[in-house]
Each structure stands twice: as structure tokens, then as C-alpha cells.
Design an enzyme around this catalytic site. Sequence first.
Site, PDB file in Angstrom:
ATOM      1  N   GLU A   1      73.996 -99.008 -27.447  1.00 52.18           N
ATOM      2  CA  GLU A   1      73.513 -99.985 -26.331  1.00 52.18           C
ATOM      3  C   GLU A   1      73.708-101.430 -27.106  1.00 52.18           C
ATOM      4  O   GLU A   1      72.800-101.732 -26.180  1.00 52.18           O
ATOM      5  CB  GLU A   1      72.468 -99.969 -25.416  1.00 52.18           C
TER       6      GLU A   1
ATOM      7  N   GLU B   1      72.995 -90.233 -21.822  1.00 57.36           N
ATOM      8  CA  GLU B   1      71.675 -90.411 -21.851  1.00 57.36           C
ATOM      9  C   GLU B   1      71.439 -90.040 -20.492  1.00 57.36           C
ATOM     10  O   GLU B   1      70.778 -91.052 -20.146  1.00 57.36           O
ATOM     11  CB  GLU B   1      71.054 -91.578 -22.852  1.00 57.36           C
TER      12      GLU B   1
END
Length: 649
Positions: A190, A270
Site C-alpha cells: 500500500e 485484501e
Amino acid sequence: MFLSIIKLLLFSLLIILFVSLSYETRFTVNKSFIIDKTNNQFLKDGQPFRYIAGHIEYFKVPAVLWRDRLTKYKMAGLNAIQIYVEWNSHEPEEGMYHFDGDNDLIGFLKLANELDLLVLVRTGPFIDAERDMGGLPYWLLSKNPNMKLRTSDPSYLVEVDKWYDRLLPMLIPMLYKNGGPVIMVQIENEYGSYFACDFNYLKHLRDLHYKYLGSDVLFYTTDGGEDYYLKCGKIDNVFATVDFGSERDVNESFAAQRSHQPYGPYVNSEYYTGWIDHWEETHSTVTSAAICKGLDQMLALNASVTLYPMHGGTSFGFTAGSNIHKNRFYPLITSYDFDAPLTESGDPTAKYYDVRNVIGKYLTLPVGTLPKPEPKMQTKPLLMKSTANIYDAIETLVPIESVYPKTFESLRLRQGFILYSTTVTNHTSDPAVLTVNGLRDRAQVFVDKKYAGTLSRTQSLYTLGLDIEFGSQLDIFVENQGRPDYGIEIHESKGITENVTLGSVVLKNWKHYLLFTDWQQYITNFITTLSTSLLSETNYTSVDRIPTFFTTEFVLPNDSTLPLDSFLRLDGWRKGLAFLNGFNLGRYWTVGPQLTLYAPRHLFNAYPMTNTLIVFELERSAPNMTVQFVATSVLNATIPFTSEHQLLL
Ligand SMILES: *[C@@H]1O[C@H](CO)[C@@H](O)[C@H](O)[C@H]1NC(C)=O
Ligand SMILES: *[C@@H]1O[C@H](CO)[C@@H](O)[C@H](O)[C@H]1NC(C)=O
Ligand SMILES: *[C@@H]1O[C@H](CO)[C@@H](O)[C@H](O)[C@H]1NC(C)=O
């Protein structure tokens, strides 16, 4: 006779030739995992392929439970797992590498391979995962307090290079092309959510992976499913995927992926099966119906999806991190149950079976017995005896002295507590105002070894009125409640980071007692001295709120089905740590929402062996305090005040 021997020899030769040939053909079949750019799909050995994976963090699950948990992943119909590699677990102190026991990464990958689960590996170096410093080792900041983490700062890159020089070669035999289970490798994590947006750093990481693992491996990145996140997360020639939960619009999120990643399958790396919890905040839950609806939508689009996580596990010991949101500090609880399909203790929930049914619409479910919740055990209440307190404990420690207070990092202390001690050498007002603006994170203040109050970062409480005089001993017992795991704050130091003042006077000449540089050693010694009765049992109940070690010994009933998993309940206690037979079960804090600590069965000694429980209680001491191992976990206790935000990661 002679002829038949020749015949026999020839026959044997033929057999050997045949066996070795078939061996050759078996192992020269090309193992490949690539993207079919034309048809926007993965190709595994040339065939269209889609994975439905479960995220698991091997470092949140004791190694003895890995097979149990992965088998349950398998039985849910998953064909892959996704893992992080945590630098901090593997190299907790500089140059001290751990790759065995609960850190046996390669053993874990081999187990996945044996169970026919493919693996997506996320090598970090930053992982978040709600861990201390997002999985980075704290000593980076000991080496250079100004290190710009997660950037191309040379002082950071040199450490990353050393770590990858160790880690990446170990992964080579684990790669799919080499007969291992690893089909994809994630670079950074991320990164588009981080302020730095340093593409030189990302390219450096990518090229290191190319160098060690080969540019033919399928590398990927993961970022939030919005343009805002992807624009600083996408790396040239690396496959960009997204992550999002059931509250987000599937089509919009995949459209964001597509706008930065023009070809390839849709991937949600995710897909949140629940959410995280902080102390003093209401327990998070996400309904099974919401999870299943989003999962079904994604799978109908031929997406590959990772359920984050299928089983969360536990941030045992000091490993849980913290978050900072709008200048407020939120330490994370010890449990990483996450409201995931498998509970913290590995039991399937209704969500597990529901998710399995959705998966069954798209993949062939394995035959075999479905997992069921396992029985748990309960002990009688255990009477705890108070033994040493922190003033006893520091008698054996040599303090480090300095004019101004030092941080955990500058003292090379990874975790735990520091007792900062000084003598007041000025005349004071009555009361005198103590100010500890640089407090990270919580402190109990003692004047001449008597409790005077608590300072708290979670409550933004940094001043305290003291009844204190010239010549008094002022002790500030500071707890590190976990380093931030996200954002620019991963860079912060722990302990006391600014000068401490009493009125307008800056306090100087501090002694630092480090509790402890080696907790394992301290607790082991503690147990040893207990069993040889060297430690006198003293009664500190009259000395209020001095952090104290309590202990008890117990034997489980003579029953061959025991031990079983259990949960340590600490009603009536306040805040601290618990050690079962030397193993640090983690932090407890009865403000909730977590009221029990998970104690897996393998930590208990069976009858007739003795078990030793040590509770390091920071704030309470009363006569006849008891604890109990119970059969039900409590992670959703009512919070005394309302939560005011929902953190979005
Ligand atoms: C196997 O891989 C090699 C090298 O990548 C390639 O030249 C060959 O055509 C492949 N064979 C098959 C059967 O796919
Ligand atoms: C998402 O896209 C699919 C296929 O393109 C379409 O069938 C579906 O209606 C869309 N869903 C929403 C909520 O827009
Ligand atoms: C999913 O893949 C199948 C088989 O390749 C294909 O027929 C179908 O059109 C794909 N669906 C979507 C929404 O892309």
C-alpha cells in the site's frame, strides 16, 4: 544360465532407463505462472487460472498450529494463501536472524506446498499488519534517528539491501518455476497510501527482486481501490492490484485498478473479512452476508481474491502496533481475531461455512471432514501471589545515565518499559506541575516511590500536579504501547522524547532503567528463582499501584484429553502482561473490548507437571487477586465511552 543373467541385467537396465526417463519428463514440465494479456487472466502452466486465497500471517500463529490452520484453509475451498514476511520478527536486533521455530518461513512455505496451496508472498519491507512499526525493525531508528523510512534515503536502503540479501535467496527454491508454491511476490505494501511517493525507492525494490528471483517472476503491488492510492503505488512493469472491503463498490474499485493496470485479471489482494480493534473502542464486526455478497460479485467477474484474513491469529508479546488518527493515539489490542471466518483460536464460524459455499460456486471443493469448533478448557480460579515489584526488579539493573531523557531507540530498547529516575534539585511550588510533553505512551509517576498519578497519550494527558519537594526522588515509569504501523508516524520514537519540566524548571540528570532488554531471560530467571524458593514472597498490597509481578503455580486435572485451548480472564485486574510457562501471551487492559488472552493448548503442561503463570500488573494490587482460564473468549466487552471514529486504512 549365463544368458539368463545377461537377460536379467538388460531387463534391469531397461527399467532403470525407463524410471529415470519418466523422472526427467516429470520434472522438465514447464512450471509457469504468467498473465495472459489478451484475455485478462492468469495462466498457470499455460492454463487459465484464478486463485481464491486466504491471507495468513505465520508470525501471528504458533508454528505447532500451522498445519491445523492451513488444513482449514484448504477445506474452505481456497487454492492459495497470501502471507507477509515480517522483517522485525526475523531480525529483531541488528544482525540477529531468526528463521526457526515460529519464524520458520521456509518450513511454513514447504507445508503450504505439501498441502497443495499456492502462495503469494509479500516481502515488504514495510507490511503494516497492525504490527509494531508496521513490521520494520526498531533498530533502524537507533542507527539513524533521521532515517527516512520507505524512501530512497541511502541510510535506509543499505539496511534493506542487507536484509534482502539474506531473505530473497531463501525464496528462490520456493518459487513456482523452481517447484515451490510461490506464484506471485508483492513489492512494498500500500505504498500509495504513504506520503513519500518515491518511485526511485519502488524501482530499487523491484530491481532487487529481479536480481535475486528473476524478472520472469510475477511481481505485484497492492493499493487502495481508488485513483488517489494507485497513483503513487503502481510500479512500471509490476502488476498493480487493489484492496477493499465489502462496503466498497466492486465495479468502481476494479475500474480504478484497470485505469492503472491496463491488462490482466481483476485482483482484490485484501478483501476484509472483518476489521481491527483498538483498546477502548467498540469491537468491530462485519456480517457474513455482506462478506459473501461482495465475494460473489468479485468472483462472478473472474477476479482473483484474497480474504484478508481467513484466520487472523494473535499479536503475542509486544508485537501489536498502534495507529494515530487526528493526533489521537490508538494502541491495538493483542487479539487479531478480526471477526475473520476462523476465530483467533482457529474455530470455524458461520462466516467460514458461508464463505465456503460461495467459493464452491467457482472452484471444486475438496472432499473430507469439515472442521468444527474445538472444545476448550476451564480451570478453577487461580490465587495469585504478589512477588517482586519494579523497585525489586531494577536492583539487578545498571541504569544508563544522561543529562536529558533518552528514547527507547537511542537506548537500543526494542519494547517494554523504561523507569526514568531523577532527584529534584530545585525548590518547587505547591503543588508543582510536572509536564511530560514528549510522552510515548503512558506513564505512572512516583514521588519517593509512592504513586502520584498517571499520564496518558490516549487521553492526551501530559501534566500532573505533584506534592513534591527539593530532594524528592521522581520516577516516571513509561510504557511503550506499540509503535505506529501506518503513515508517517512509523518514524516516531518511544519513551520520553522531549524535556521534562517541573514548573518552569527543566529536570536533568536522569537514570534510565530498561525493563527489559531481554524479557525472555528475565521471565526464565524469575521462574527459576521461584521454583528454588529464593524469591521471598512479600506483600505489596499496602504499596499502591507499583507495577508488580504476581505468580501462581497450578496442575491440570488428571485427564488425558487435557490440555485444551483456553482463554485467560483477568477480571478485577487492570493493565499489564501475562506469561504462561514463560510464553508472553501479550498485553491485557480491562478497558476492553478484549477481556481474555488466548492461551493455545501447547503452552500448558499436562498432568502431573506444574504450570507457572506470571502476571505483570501495572496498576492494581489488592489481597487475594485471582485469575482464571476460561472456555469462552471475550473480545466484545462494552466500552465505557463511545468510539468517535472508524479508522480507514
Ligand atoms: C518450456 O520453457 C522453455 C523456456 O522458457 C520454452 O523454450 C519451451 O518452449 C517451453 N516448453 C513448453 C512445452 O511449454
Ligand atoms: C458491475 O458490473 C457487472 C458486469 O460488468 C454488472 O453486471 C453489474 O450490474 C455491475 N454492478 C454494479 C453494482 O454496478
Ligand atoms: C469469465 O471467464 C469465462 C471463461 O473464460 C468467460 O467466458 C467469461 O466471459 C468471463 N466473465 C467475465 C465477466 O469476464
